[in-house]
Design a protein around this motif. Structure first.
Motif, mmCIF file in Angstrom:
data_model
loop_
_atom_site.group_PDB
_atom_site.id
_atom_site.type_symbol
_atom_site.label_atom_id
_atom_site.label_comp_id
_atom_site.label_asym_id
_atom_site.label_seq_id
_atom_site.Cartn_x
_atom_site.Cartn_y
_atom_site.Cartn_z
ATOM 1 N N GLU A 25 -38.896 29.500 -9.039
ATOM 2 C CA GLU A 25 -38.752 28.110 -10.326
ATOM 3 C C GLU A 25 -37.641 27.451 -10.003
ATOM 4 O O GLU A 25 -37.605 26.239 -10.719
ATOM 5 C CB GLU A 25 -38.648 28.943 -11.650
ATOM 6 C CG GLU A 25 -39.741 30.025 -12.075
ATOM 7 C CD GLU A 25 -39.312 30.626 -13.291
ATOM 8 O OE1 GLU A 25 -38.218 30.498 -13.857
ATOM 9 O OE2 GLU A 25 -40.229 31.440 -13.803
ATOM 10 N N THR A 26 -36.848 27.735 -9.115
ATOM 11 C CA THR A 26 -35.504 26.903 -8.861
ATOM 12 C C THR A 26 -35.873 25.558 -8.192
ATOM 13 O O THR A 26 -36.481 25.485 -7.237
ATOM 14 C CB THR A 26 -34.550 27.669 -7.861
ATOM 15 O OG1 THR A 26 -34.238 29.061 -8.571
ATOM 16 C CG2 THR A 26 -33.358 26.858 -7.761
ATOM 17 N N SER A 27 -35.204 24.649 -8.884
ATOM 18 C CA SER A 27 -35.325 23.049 -8.604
ATOM 19 C C SER A 27 -33.974 22.606 -8.009
ATOM 20 O O SER A 27 -34.013 21.850 -6.796
ATOM 21 C CB SER A 27 -35.461 22.238 -9.817
ATOM 22 O OG SER A 27 -37.012 22.538 -10.206
ATOM 23 N N CYS A 28 -32.971 23.348 -8.237
ATOM 24 C CA CYS A 28 -31.627 22.919 -7.755
ATOM 25 C C CYS A 28 -30.756 24.284 -7.358
ATOM 26 O O CYS A 28 -30.996 25.371 -8.376
ATOM 27 C CB CYS A 28 -30.924 22.140 -8.613
ATOM 28 S SG CYS A 28 -29.369 21.507 -8.016
ATOM 29 N N LEU A 29 -30.320 24.473 -6.528
ATOM 30 C CA LEU A 29 -29.447 25.488 -6.203
ATOM 31 C C LEU A 29 -28.143 25.148 -5.905
ATOM 32 O O LEU A 29 -27.511 24.162 -5.027
ATOM 33 C CB LEU A 29 -29.871 26.270 -5.021
ATOM 34 C CG LEU A 29 -28.986 27.543 -4.393
ATOM 35 C CD1 LEU A 29 -29.191 28.536 -5.502
ATOM 36 C CD2 LEU A 29 -29.741 28.044 -3.035
ATOM 37 N N ILE A 30 -26.997 25.847 -6.720
ATOM 38 C CA ILE A 30 -25.582 25.549 -6.538
ATOM 39 C C ILE A 30 -25.141 27.031 -6.001
ATOM 40 O O ILE A 30 -25.223 27.975 -6.668
ATOM 41 C CB ILE A 30 -24.845 25.132 -7.877
ATOM 42 C CG1 ILE A 30 -25.249 23.965 -8.381
ATOM 43 C CG2 ILE A 30 -23.331 25.075 -7.645
ATOM 44 C CD1 ILE A 30 -24.845 23.713 -9.578
ATOM 45 N N ALA A 31 -24.556 27.252 -4.633
ATOM 46 C CA ALA A 31 -24.046 28.321 -4.345
ATOM 47 C C ALA A 31 -22.520 28.157 -3.540
ATOM 48 O O ALA A 31 -22.326 27.476 -2.895
ATOM 49 C CB ALA A 31 -24.989 28.713 -3.119
ATOM 50 N N ASP A 32 -21.994 29.154 -3.833
ATOM 51 C CA ASP A 32 -20.744 29.424 -3.308
ATOM 52 C C ASP A 32 -20.836 29.386 -1.865
ATOM 53 O O ASP A 32 -21.594 30.387 -1.383
ATOM 54 C CB ASP A 32 -20.030 30.788 -3.934
ATOM 55 C CG ASP A 32 -18.425 30.809 -3.542
ATOM 56 O OD1 ASP A 32 -18.060 30.157 -3.032
ATOM 57 O OD2 ASP A 32 -17.840 31.806 -3.904
ATOM 58 N N VAL A 33 -19.656 29.001 -1.178
ATOM 59 C CA VAL A 33 -19.862 28.909 0.360
ATOM 60 C C VAL A 33 -19.200 30.194 0.768
ATOM 61 O O VAL A 33 -19.825 30.805 1.675
ATOM 62 C CB VAL A 33 -19.183 27.725 1.053
ATOM 63 C CG1 VAL A 33 -18.835 27.851 2.428
ATOM 64 C CG2 VAL A 33 -19.677 26.308 0.454
ATOM 65 N N ASN A 34 -18.161 31.098 0.259
ATOM 66 C CA ASN A 34 -17.708 32.041 0.631
ATOM 67 C C ASN A 34 -17.968 33.245 -0.234
ATOM 68 O O ASN A 34 -17.208 33.293 -1.372
ATOM 69 C CB ASN A 34 -16.049 31.941 0.721
ATOM 70 C CG ASN A 34 -15.606 30.840 1.826
ATOM 71 O OD1 ASN A 34 -16.199 30.981 3.033
ATOM 72 N ND2 ASN A 34 -14.853 29.858 1.492
ATOM 73 N N MET A 35 -18.996 34.078 -0.099
ATOM 74 C CA MET A 35 -19.305 35.059 -0.704
ATOM 75 C C MET A 35 -19.189 36.250 0.190
ATOM 76 O O MET A 35 -19.566 35.964 1.496
ATOM 77 C CB MET A 35 -20.522 34.861 -1.450
ATOM 78 C CG MET A 35 -20.638 33.755 -2.578
ATOM 79 S SD MET A 35 -22.121 33.718 -3.311
ATOM 80 C CE MET A 35 -23.397 33.228 -2.137
ATOM 81 N N PRO A 36 -19.158 37.712 -0.207
ATOM 82 C CA PRO A 36 -19.180 38.609 0.484
ATOM 83 C C PRO A 36 -20.771 38.778 0.763
ATOM 84 O O PRO A 36 -21.484 38.536 0.094
ATOM 85 C CB PRO A 36 -18.742 39.727 -0.079
ATOM 86 C CG PRO A 36 -18.451 39.111 -1.532
ATOM 87 C CD PRO A 36 -18.494 38.012 -1.566
ATOM 88 N N GLY A 37 -21.168 39.389 2.021
ATOM 89 C CA GLY A 37 -22.619 39.401 2.146
ATOM 90 C C GLY A 37 -22.989 38.218 3.055
ATOM 91 O O GLY A 37 -22.451 37.656 3.675
ATOM 92 N N MET A 38 -24.115 37.824 2.477
ATOM 93 C CA MET A 38 -24.733 36.144 2.720
ATOM 94 C C MET A 38 -23.908 35.355 2.128
ATOM 95 O O MET A 38 -23.658 35.273 0.620
ATOM 96 C CB MET A 38 -26.047 36.457 2.198
ATOM 97 C CG MET A 38 -26.817 34.957 2.697
ATOM 98 S SD MET A 38 -28.480 34.927 2.287
ATOM 99 C CE MET A 38 -29.210 35.910 3.252
ATOM 100 N N THR A 39 -23.267 34.258 2.782
ATOM 101 C CA THR A 39 -22.709 33.295 2.350
ATOM 102 C C THR A 39 -23.728 32.323 1.780
ATOM 103 O O THR A 39 -24.689 32.184 1.943
ATOM 104 C CB THR A 39 -21.685 32.705 3.193
ATOM 105 O OG1 THR A 39 -22.541 32.124 4.326
ATOM 106 C CG2 THR A 39 -20.874 33.647 3.957
ATOM 107 N N GLY A 40 -23.080 31.225 0.916
ATOM 108 C CA GLY A 40 -23.897 30.195 0.556
ATOM 109 C C GLY A 40 -24.556 29.478 1.710
ATOM 110 O O GLY A 40 -25.677 28.938 1.551
ATOM 111 N N LEU A 41 -23.962 29.210 2.841
ATOM 112 C CA LEU A 41 -24.540 28.385 4.021
ATOM 113 C C LEU A 41 -25.732 29.418 4.541
ATOM 114 O O LEU A 41 -26.620 28.716 4.762
ATOM 115 C CB LEU A 41 -23.428 28.044 5.037
ATOM 116 C CG LEU A 41 -22.672 26.966 4.325
ATOM 117 C CD1 LEU A 41 -21.413 27.036 5.374
ATOM 118 C CD2 LEU A 41 -23.095 25.640 4.119
ATOM 119 N N GLU A 42 -25.507 30.412 4.595
ATOM 120 C CA GLU A 42 -26.436 31.353 5.138
ATOM 121 C C GLU A 42 -27.601 31.478 3.961
ATOM 122 O O GLU A 42 -28.861 31.558 4.813
ATOM 123 C CB GLU A 42 -25.948 32.932 5.384
ATOM 124 C CG GLU A 42 -24.720 32.771 6.641
ATOM 125 C CD GLU A 42 -24.130 34.142 6.578
ATOM 126 O OE1 GLU A 42 -23.565 34.413 7.723
ATOM 127 O OE2 GLU A 42 -24.057 35.050 5.540
#
Length: 72
Positions: free
Chosen positions: A48-65
């Protein structure tokens, strides 16, 4: 029937996640929050997501990944 767009926020910092959710809702958007990329990928909001805002530096999978994974 048209569904309301969903903005998904992925951030390991609960304060940031909750603040962004409130901000998006104040603009009239439906917003959901997820503490990890894995949580988002396993959620019903993924489709359902139209827009994603993700933190670049997170443990595990990063926002860029996460972004690169979703492009595949």
């Amino acid at each position: 029937m048209r569904k309301e767009p969903v903005i998904s926020i992925v951030d390991d910092d609960q304060f940031v996640r909750d603040s962004l959710k409130r901000l998006m809702k104040s603009f009239g958007y439906m917003a959901t929050g997820h503490p990890t990329a894995g949580d988002f990928l396993n959620s019903p909001q993924l489709e359902e997501t139209s827009c994603l805002i993700a933190d670049v530096n997170m443990p595990g999978m990063t926002g860029l990944e996460l972004y690169e994974f979703l492009l595949k």
